[in-house]
Enzyme design. Structure first.
Site, PDB file in Angstrom:
ATOM      1  N   SER A 294       0.826  -1.213   0.000  1.00 36.80           N
ATOM      2  CA  SER A 294       0.000   0.000   0.000  1.00 36.80           C
ATOM      3  C   SER A 294       0.854   1.253   0.000  1.00 36.80           C
ATOM      4  CB  SER A 294      -0.855   0.064   1.272  1.00 36.80           C
ATOM      5  OG  SER A 294      -1.675  -1.049   1.366  1.00 36.80           O
TER       6      SER A 294
ATOM      7  N   HIS B 286      -4.138   0.246  -4.339  1.00 39.96           N
ATOM      8  CA  HIS B 286      -3.554  -0.903  -5.020  1.00 39.96           C
ATOM      9  C   HIS B 286      -3.876  -0.790  -6.500  1.00 39.96           C
ATOM     10  CE1 HIS B 286      -2.562  -3.056  -1.306  1.00 39.96           C
ATOM     11  NE2 HIS B 286      -3.625  -2.429  -0.835  1.00 39.96           N
TER      12      HIS B 286
ATOM     13  N   HIS C   1      -5.537  -9.773  -0.912  1.00 40.82           N
ATOM     14  CA  HIS C   1      -5.581  -9.916   0.540  1.00 40.82           C
ATOM     15  C   HIS C   1      -6.718 -10.835   0.964  1.00 40.82           C
ATOM     16  CE1 HIS C   1      -3.716  -5.916  -0.119  1.00 40.82           C
ATOM     17  NE2 HIS C   1      -2.996  -6.220   0.949  1.00 40.82           N
TER      18      HIS C   1
ATOM     19  N   TYR D   7      -8.613 -10.149   3.361  1.00 38.93           N
ATOM     20  CA  TYR D   7      -9.774  -9.322   3.746  1.00 38.93           C
ATOM     21  C   TYR D   7     -10.673  -8.973   2.564  1.00 38.93           C
ATOM     22  CZ  TYR D   7      -6.798  -5.278   2.493  1.00 38.93           C
ATOM     23  OH  TYR D   7      -5.974  -4.395   1.855  1.00 38.93           O
ATOM     24  N   GLU D   8     -10.172  -9.192   1.357  1.00 34.44           N
ATOM     25  CA  GLU D   8     -11.032  -9.003   0.183  1.00 34.44           C
ATOM     26  C   GLU D   8     -11.861 -10.254  -0.105  1.00 34.44           C
ATOM     27  OE1 GLU D   8      -8.581  -6.492  -2.934  1.00 34.44           O
ATOM     28  OE2 GLU D   8      -7.253  -7.733  -1.730  1.00 34.44           O
TER      29      GLU D   8
ATOM     30  N   ALA E 143       2.724  -2.069   4.153  1.00 34.88           N
ATOM     31  CA  ALA E 143       2.526  -1.030   5.164  1.00 34.88           C
ATOM     32  C   ALA E 143       2.116  -1.752   6.441  1.00 34.88           C
ATOM     33  CB  ALA E 143       1.427  -0.081   4.724  1.00 34.88           C
TER      34      ALA E 143
ATOM     35  N   MET F 221      -1.608  -6.927   7.309  1.00 35.63           N
ATOM     36  CA  MET F 221      -2.629  -7.840   6.779  1.00 35.63           C
ATOM     37  C   MET F 221      -2.169  -8.563   5.505  1.00 35.63           C
ATOM     38  SD  MET F 221      -5.830  -5.220   7.197  1.00 35.63           S
ATOM     39  CE  MET F 221      -5.991  -4.177   8.662  1.00 35.63           C
ATOM     40  N   SER F 222      -0.875  -8.740   5.344  1.00 35.16           N
ATOM     41  CA  SER F 222      -0.411  -9.325   4.076  1.00 35.16           C
ATOM     42  C   SER F 222       0.925 -10.037   4.251  1.00 35.16           C
ATOM     43  CB  SER F 222      -0.260  -8.222   3.028  1.00 35.16           C
ATOM     44  OG  SER F 222       0.825  -7.380   3.368  1.00 35.16           O
TER      45      SER F 222
ATOM     46  N   ASN G  76       1.911   3.882  10.782  1.00 41.44           N
ATOM     47  CA  ASN G  76       1.216   4.480  11.928  1.00 41.44           C
ATOM     48  C   ASN G  76       1.643   3.736  13.180  1.00 41.44           C
ATOM     49  OD1 ASN G  76      -0.582   2.364  10.403  1.00 41.44           O
ATOM     50  ND2 ASN G  76      -1.135   2.207  12.562  1.00 41.44           N
TER      51      ASN G  76
ATOM     52  N   HIS H 109      -7.045   4.432   7.529  1.00 43.17           N
ATOM     53  CA  HIS H 109      -6.446   3.972   6.267  1.00 43.17           C
ATOM     54  C   HIS H 109      -5.866   5.153   5.465  1.00 43.17           C
ATOM     55  CE1 HIS H 109      -5.594   1.349   2.943  1.00 43.17           C
ATOM     56  NE2 HIS H 109      -6.405   2.002   2.134  1.00 43.17           N
TER      57      HIS H 109
END
Ligand code: HPA
Length: 278
Positions: free
Chosen positions: A34, A65, A87, A89-90, A117, A214-215, A238, A250
């Protein structure tokens, strides 16, 4: 039964990429996380292929993306880069999340460079920092190797050193030459898409995580199962939930990574230039 994201599918995707790009064997495959997609514009003689034109690839959906494969040269070396990734989450399986790495392997790449990220948990990790991934925690309860074993893969890959020590040392010396400070730490993989609660971040800290995202981990597991050499960088976007005082947003993730991208890009270029010829 052949898996939709196994070796045969990867070879079909690789064939398409080879035909469209005329690419010879890449020395390294890179996934751009990201906000880090700008590296794609550093690629010379670039041929860009949208995910939608590659068999087996769904089109990427999440903002930040771009969703394309870019083939070309960095510092005179052949690279294949993914701007965007798949991902969990998709709604994607871990097998699809790792599929691009199988495609890179099918193209002939034997070195894999992951970027992402992440939220910083360790107190010295600040927004904008680059962190070399030295190890990971897979906290999702799933594994991309679940299912019939591919004949490119080890069934039970050793994971004592998934992130290659020599590549980390090389990256460190490249950072030194550039006057860039690069930290090092353990990356925890959670499925998302909600960011963590403060209690979850306290738990992660106790488990030994320095950063959370998350990746990346499914890609690295598959890369190691195929015997690829792996390096990874997290851009700390962050302070993780409860570590700083502010909510995790985000938009801030994209903003901070975009600002850290210049350092990231120069580090990757220097690193690729310094990679020993295969
Ligand atoms: N948590 C999980 N994933 C992330 C974060 C975070 O704080 N920041 C960027 N990706």
């Amino acid at each position: 039964m052949t898996s939709p994201f196994g070796r045969t599918a990867a070879e079909q995707a690789a064939k398409q990429i080879r035909e469209k790009s005329g690419v010879e064997v890449p020395e390294i495959g890179i996934v751009l996380g990201s906000g880090l997609g700008g590296l794609a514009s550093d690629i010379e003689d670039a041929v860009t292929i949208p995910f939608a034109e590659i068999p087996g690839f769904p089109s990427a959906t999440v903002m930040g993306h771009a969703g394309s494969v870019v083939c070309g040269l960095i510092a005179g070396k052949r690279v294949v880069a993914l701007a965007g990734r798949f991902h969990m989450y998709e709604g994607h399986s871990p097998q699809l999340a790792a599929f691009p790495v199988r495609v890179m392997y099918a193209l002939g790449a034997r070195t894999y460079f992951a970027s992402n990220a992440a939220g910083g948990i360790r107190r010295d990790l600040e927004a904008g920092d680059l962190m070399m991934i030295e190890d990971h925690l897979n906290l999702t309860g799933v594994n991309p190797l679940t299912g019939p074993v591919e004949d490119t893969d080890e069934r039970f890959p050793d994971m004592t050193a998934p992130y290659d020590e020599d590549l980390r040392a090389l990256m460190k010396s490249c950072a030194g030459r550039l006057g860039l400070s690069v930290k090092s730490g353990v990356y925890a993989w959670l499925p998302g898409p909600s960011f963590e609660t403060k209690a979850e971040v306290r738990m992660l800290e106790r488990l030994g995580a320095d950063a959370v995202g998350m990746s990346t981990v499914p890609e690295v597991i598959v890369a190691r199962a195929m015997g690829m050499c792996v390096a990874g960088i997290s851009c700390i976007a962050n302070a993780a939930s409860g570590v700083g005082g502010s909510p995790v947003l985000h938009a801030d993730v994209l903003d901070v990574t975009a600002r850290a991208a210049a350092g990231f890009q120069s580090l990757v270029r220097e690193f690729i230039a310094a990679l020993p010829a295969k």
